[in-house]
Scaffold this motif. Structure first.
Motif, PDB file in Angstrom:
ATOM      1  N   ALA A  93       0.813  -1.225   0.000  1.00 46.72           N
ATOM      2  CA  ALA A  93       0.000   0.000   0.000  1.00 46.72           C
ATOM      3  C   ALA A  93       0.845   1.273   0.000  1.00 46.72           C
ATOM      4  O   ALA A  93       0.297   2.372  -0.057  1.00 46.72           O
ATOM      5  CB  ALA A  93      -0.935   0.002   1.202  1.00 46.72           C
ATOM      6  N   GLY A  94       2.175   1.131   0.091  1.00 47.08           N
ATOM      7  CA  GLY A  94       3.064   2.283  -0.009  1.00 47.08           C
ATOM      8  C   GLY A  94       3.431   2.955   1.295  1.00 47.08           C
ATOM      9  O   GLY A  94       3.867   4.117   1.299  1.00 47.08           O
ATOM     10  N   CYS A  95       3.300   2.261   2.410  1.00 45.33           N
ATOM     11  CA  CYS A  95       3.666   2.868   3.701  1.00 45.33           C
ATOM     12  C   CYS A  95       5.173   3.066   3.804  1.00 45.33           C
ATOM     13  O   CYS A  95       5.948   2.153   3.514  1.00 45.33           O
ATOM     14  CB  CYS A  95       3.190   1.984   4.853  1.00 45.33           C
ATOM     15  SG  CYS A  95       1.402   1.925   5.023  1.00 45.33           S
ATOM     16  N   GLU A  96       5.569   4.225   4.260  1.00 47.89           N
ATOM     17  CA  GLU A  96       6.989   4.521   4.459  1.00 47.89           C
ATOM     18  C   GLU A  96       7.454   4.087   5.845  1.00 47.89           C
ATOM     19  O   GLU A  96       8.646   3.897   6.072  1.00 47.89           O
ATOM     20  CB  GLU A  96       7.242   6.018   4.271  1.00 47.89           C
ATOM     21  CG  GLU A  96       6.960   6.505   2.849  1.00 47.89           C
ATOM     22  CD  GLU A  96       7.127   8.003   2.714  1.00 47.89           C
ATOM     23  OE1 GLU A  96       8.036   8.570   3.368  1.00 47.89           O
ATOM     24  OE2 GLU A  96       6.353   8.622   1.958  1.00 47.89           O
ATOM     25  N   SER A  97       6.508   3.943   6.762  1.00 43.80           N
ATOM     26  CA  SER A  97       6.865   3.510   8.116  1.00 43.80           C
ATOM     27  C   SER A  97       5.736   2.686   8.703  1.00 43.80           C
ATOM     28  O   SER A  97       4.587   2.728   8.233  1.00 43.80           O
ATOM     29  CB  SER A  97       7.176   4.720   9.013  1.00 43.80           C
ATOM     30  OG  SER A  97       6.075   5.605   9.070  1.00 43.80           O
ATOM     31  N   LEU A  98       6.095   1.923   9.729  1.00 43.30           N
ATOM     32  CA  LEU A  98       5.149   1.113  10.491  1.00 43.30           C
ATOM     33  C   LEU A  98       5.321   1.487  11.954  1.00 43.30           C
ATOM     34  O   LEU A  98       6.438   1.495  12.461  1.00 43.30           O
ATOM     35  CB  LEU A  98       5.450  -0.376  10.290  1.00 43.30           C
ATOM     36  CG  LEU A  98       4.922  -1.363  11.340  1.00 43.30           C
ATOM     37  CD1 LEU A  98       3.401  -1.375  11.349  1.00 43.30           C
ATOM     38  CD2 LEU A  98       5.469  -2.758  11.084  1.00 43.30           C
ATOM     39  N   CYS A  99       4.218   1.791  12.632  1.00 47.00           N
ATOM     40  CA  CYS A  99       4.297   2.164  14.041  1.00 47.00           C
ATOM     41  C   CYS A  99       3.459   1.197  14.868  1.00 47.00           C
ATOM     42  O   CYS A  99       2.282   0.987  14.589  1.00 47.00           O
ATOM     43  CB  CYS A  99       3.790   3.596  14.239  1.00 47.00           C
ATOM     44  SG  CYS A  99       4.057   4.210  15.913  1.00 47.00           S
ATOM     45  N   PHE A 100       4.098   0.591  15.870  1.00 44.91           N
ATOM     46  CA  PHE A 100       3.400  -0.379  16.711  1.00 44.91           C
ATOM     47  C   PHE A 100       3.592  -0.047  18.185  1.00 44.91           C
ATOM     48  O   PHE A 100       4.566   0.575  18.583  1.00 44.91           O
ATOM     49  CB  PHE A 100       3.899  -1.800  16.423  1.00 44.91           C
ATOM     50  CG  PHE A 100       5.383  -2.002  16.640  1.00 44.91           C
ATOM     51  CD1 PHE A 100       5.879  -2.385  17.881  1.00 44.91           C
ATOM     52  CD2 PHE A 100       6.285  -1.816  15.606  1.00 44.91           C
ATOM     53  CE1 PHE A 100       7.234  -2.579  18.089  1.00 44.91           C
ATOM     54  CE2 PHE A 100       7.655  -1.995  15.802  1.00 44.91           C
ATOM     55  CZ  PHE A 100       8.129  -2.379  17.045  1.00 44.91           C
ATOM     56  N   GLY A 101       2.652  -0.471  18.997  1.00 44.09           N
ATOM     57  CA  GLY A 101       2.772  -0.326  20.437  1.00 44.09           C
ATOM     58  C   GLY A 101       3.568  -1.480  21.009  1.00 44.09           C
ATOM     59  O   GLY A 101       3.525  -2.603  20.502  1.00 44.09           O
ATOM     60  N   SER A 102       4.316  -1.210  22.073  1.00 47.17           N
ATOM     61  CA  SER A 102       5.105  -2.273  22.715  1.00 47.17           C
ATOM     62  C   SER A 102       5.272  -1.969  24.186  1.00 47.17           C
ATOM     63  O   SER A 102       5.110  -0.828  24.624  1.00 47.17           O
ATOM     64  CB  SER A 102       6.479  -2.404  22.048  1.00 47.17           C
ATOM     65  OG  SER A 102       7.271  -1.252  22.284  1.00 47.17           O
ATOM     66  N   GLU A 103       5.595  -2.998  24.941  1.00 47.03           N
ATOM     67  CA  GLU A 103       5.912  -2.797  26.353  1.00 47.03           C
ATOM     68  C   GLU A 103       7.255  -2.099  26.507  1.00 47.03           C
ATOM     69  O   GLU A 103       7.490  -1.380  27.471  1.00 47.03           O
ATOM     70  CB  GLU A 103       5.928  -4.141  27.086  1.00 47.03           C
ATOM     71  CG  GLU A 103       4.575  -4.807  27.222  1.00 47.03           C
ATOM     72  CD  GLU A 103       4.151  -5.619  26.001  1.00 47.03           C
ATOM     73  OE1 GLU A 103       3.019  -6.124  25.985  1.00 47.03           O
ATOM     74  OE2 GLU A 103       4.963  -5.743  25.056  1.00 47.03           O
ATOM     75  N   SER A 104       8.163  -2.305  25.548  1.00 45.36           N
ATOM     76  CA  SER A 104       9.502  -1.707  25.599  1.00 45.36           C
ATOM     77  C   SER A 104       9.474  -0.213  25.296  1.00 45.36           C
ATOM     78  O   SER A 104       9.970   0.604  26.067  1.00 45.36           O
ATOM     79  CB  SER A 104      10.426  -2.417  24.592  1.00 45.36           C
ATOM     80  OG  SER A 104      11.592  -1.654  24.355  1.00 45.36           O
TER      81      SER A 104
END
Length: 405
Positions: A93-104
């Motif tokens: 889909a052309g995403c330049e970045s991926l952002c995810f939630g984490s405990e760290s």
């Protein structure tokens, strides 16, 4: 337009998701947010609380601009395969970045951990094999083997569910060799598996679902933990369909599928391994509810989550051959919904998107998408009888949701 991706289930969308979405837009400097969202059945082997269209609507109302379905062959899988499918969708889909939630909350730790395990690969695999032979479940074997390697303080805690997913997202970005930057945000207040409300405004999706089922669908119980748009959409769904979906609604169907099958037929189902088909037949005959069945079926070797995923595949009659040839990367983008900004983005980028964008089932035919269609039909059978056909029709007749902002 700069696009940042998120990998979600939104089961349902809550205040913690709203916080993550707000930070995602900031960290990714995003013009549009694109979500790869699981369909009717989820990564932990559960039916979604409400259908994918309603959850996509929640996402769009909250600030996501494009929602693509994460196909069944990825959505109902262990973390590694789940991650690879989702990353392939966002990359396509052309995403330049991926952002995810984490405990760290520290992306450096993720990269350090991947490098550490690359350097210790042979020993790590040897230890995993050892603990598997001792009867440990695969997640328990991997976490125990990891601790045995005595990692430094800059290494992730891979016993935490969101750290595990984030670890596999970054591995998928590397393995698929896609130009996508990984970003992470610390999860706020509630842990992923919390069954009880942890604060006045932030709660896990698990605790929200538990409250809804415990209180007979009383949405007021969870009002302080979800945005008003989610509250309204939950309320609207309950008014029209009279219940939210949970495993107990599918128990008689699952029990029939198991007892109607021979051990040889069960062995053909994806995830049915190591002789558990005989135990499935015995326990199904002795159980009077899904919870009762799962409690009797559970052993040290199998996690509750893995058993639930196995049950999903039995319920949908999904065989090993159906899944294994479709687990590399996504071959289409099923569009569930978009905002005005999302529509503009697609118009600008569609020539660069190399796999089909599916907005109408009638105009696209592929063996891969048949798994999603079948899953939606089975999902509908968990609804109240009089509403089942309406739920089935949604799969064929529902156009992508369009939100003008």
């Amino acid at each position: 337009m700069r696009a940042v991706g998120v990998i979600v289930e939104y089961n349902p969308f809550h205040n913690g998701h709203a916080f993550h979405l707000e930070r995602t837009i900031e960290e990714g400097e995003a013009d549009v947010v694109i979500a790869a969202m699981s369909g009717q059945f989820l990564q932990r082997g559960e039916p979604a609380l409400l259908p994918k269209w309603n959850r996509a609507h929640m996402a769009l109302k909250a600030g996501v601009d494009l929602v693509f379905e994460l196909p069944y062959q990825f959505a109902t899988q262990k973390a590694e395969t789940f991650a690879k499918g989702a990353v392939s969708i966002l990359a396509s889909a052309g995403c330049e970045s991926l952002c995810f939630g984490s405990e760290s909350g520290d992306i450096y730790d993720f990269h350090q951990t991947i490098q550490f395990l690359d350097d210790s690969h042979d020993l790590y695999q040897e230890k995993i094999k050892y603990y598997m032979n001792e009867g440990y479940s695969y997640p328990k074997a991997t976490s125990t083997a990891f601790k045995d390697l005595s990692p430094s303080k800059e290494i992730l805690d891979l016993s935490k569910p969101n750290n595990i997913l984030g670890f596999h997202y970054i591995k998928a970005i590397r393995e698929l060799n896609v130009p996508m930057k990984a970003l992470t945000i610390t999860r706020k207040n509630a842990d992923y598996h919390d069954e009880h409300f942890a604060s006045e405004t932030i709660a896990s999706a698990t605790s929200i679902r538990k409250a809804l089922f415990s209180d007979g669908g009383d949405i007021e119980t969870v009002s302080q933990y979800v945005p008003q748009t989610t509250y309204d959409l939950l309320n609207d769904y309950y008014i029209h369909f009279k219940q939210f979906h949970q495993w107990e609604h599918y128990w008689s169907l699952l029990q029939y599928r198991i007892l109607h099958s021979s051990p040889e037929e069960l062995k053909e189902i994806y995830e049915v391994e190591e002789g558990i088909e005989n135990r499935l037949l015995t326990v199904a005959l002795q159980s009077n509810s899904f919870k009762d069945f799962m409690t009797k079926l559970k052993t040290k070797r199998y996690t509750w989550t893995r058993l639930q995923r196995m049950c999903v595949h039995i319920l949908t009659n999904t065989k090993k051959e159906d899944m294994k040839k479709r687990m590399c990367k996504a071959t289409y983008l099923r569009l569930l919904g978009m905002t005005e900004k999302g529509r503009i983005y697609l118009n600008q980028r569609k020539k660069d998107i190399e796999i089909p964008i599916v907005s109408k089932l009638g105009s696209f035919d592929s063996p891969d998408i048949h798994l999603d269609i079948k899953a939606s039909k089975i999902y509908a059978l968990g609804g109240i009888k009089v509403y089942q056909q309406n739920l089935i029709n949604m799969e064929y007749n529902q156009p992508p949701i369009y939100i003008r902002k």
